[in-house]
Enzyme design. Structure first.
Site, mmCIF file in Angstrom:
data_model
loop_
_atom_site.group_PDB
_atom_site.id
_atom_site.type_symbol
_atom_site.label_atom_id
_atom_site.label_comp_id
_atom_site.label_asym_id
_atom_site.label_seq_id
_atom_site.Cartn_x
_atom_site.Cartn_y
_atom_site.Cartn_z
ATOM 1 C CE LYS A 41 -4.133 -2.027 1.981
ATOM 2 N NZ LYS A 41 -5.218 -1.858 2.915
ATOM 3 C CB SER A 128 -7.654 3.859 4.781
ATOM 4 O OG SER A 128 -8.292 3.281 5.897
#
Length: 159
Positions: A41, A128
């Protein structure tokens, strides 16, 4: 006593994550919410320690929820905390595809089953990565995140 592990990057934790934690806290005796540094990520917005602190502050009302952070395999942490199950939240159908493969792999290497908890449609759009991007550009995400997260985002970006 049934213990479950809810792992994730939680960078940052948002109201969709909280919904899954609240359901798990209602269903199980002991819920361990664990943050991980996920290299897939990219560079995290918040450190593991900051993410763990935000989770602790956000779930303080739940006596049966505790936090951890880890840098090992999820199944190793599951064994370490004595988890009977791994819990994962599902927002949309595409989440199911990747989470199912991970659940099957975790079961194959450890014997630990994964339980899926679907999010309510109220939070199914939250991710997120979107919250980070909106906050970075000065957008208001206060309705999407717990108060401790909104405060930290405000401190970081002044938005």
């Amino acid at each position: 006593m049934t213990t479950v592990l809810y792992p994730g990057s939680f960078d940052p934790i948002h109201n969709g994550h909280l919904e899954i934690i609240e359901v798990a806290a209602r269903l199980f005796d002991d819920v361990v919410v664990a943050t991980v540094r996920n290299p897939q990520k990219g560079e995290p917005l918040f450190s593991l320690a900051d993410r763990q602190a935000m989770i602790q502050e956000s779930v303080a009302e739940h006596r049966n929820v505790r936090t951890a952070s880890f840098s090992s395999l999820v199944v190793d942490l599951a064994r370490e905390v004595g988890a009977d199950f791994i819990v994962k939240g599902l927002r949309v159908v595409s989440d199911f595809e990747s989470e199912l493969m991970m659940a099957q792999m975790n079961l194959a290497v450890s014997g630990v089953d994964t339980l899926f908890i679907p999010s309510g449609s109220k939070y199914s759009y939250l991710a997120s990565k979107f919250i980070r991007e909106i906050a970075r550009f000065g957008g208001d995400v206060s309705s999407m995140v717990p108060v401790p997260v909104a405060k930290r985002l405000q401190e970081k970006y002044g938005s």
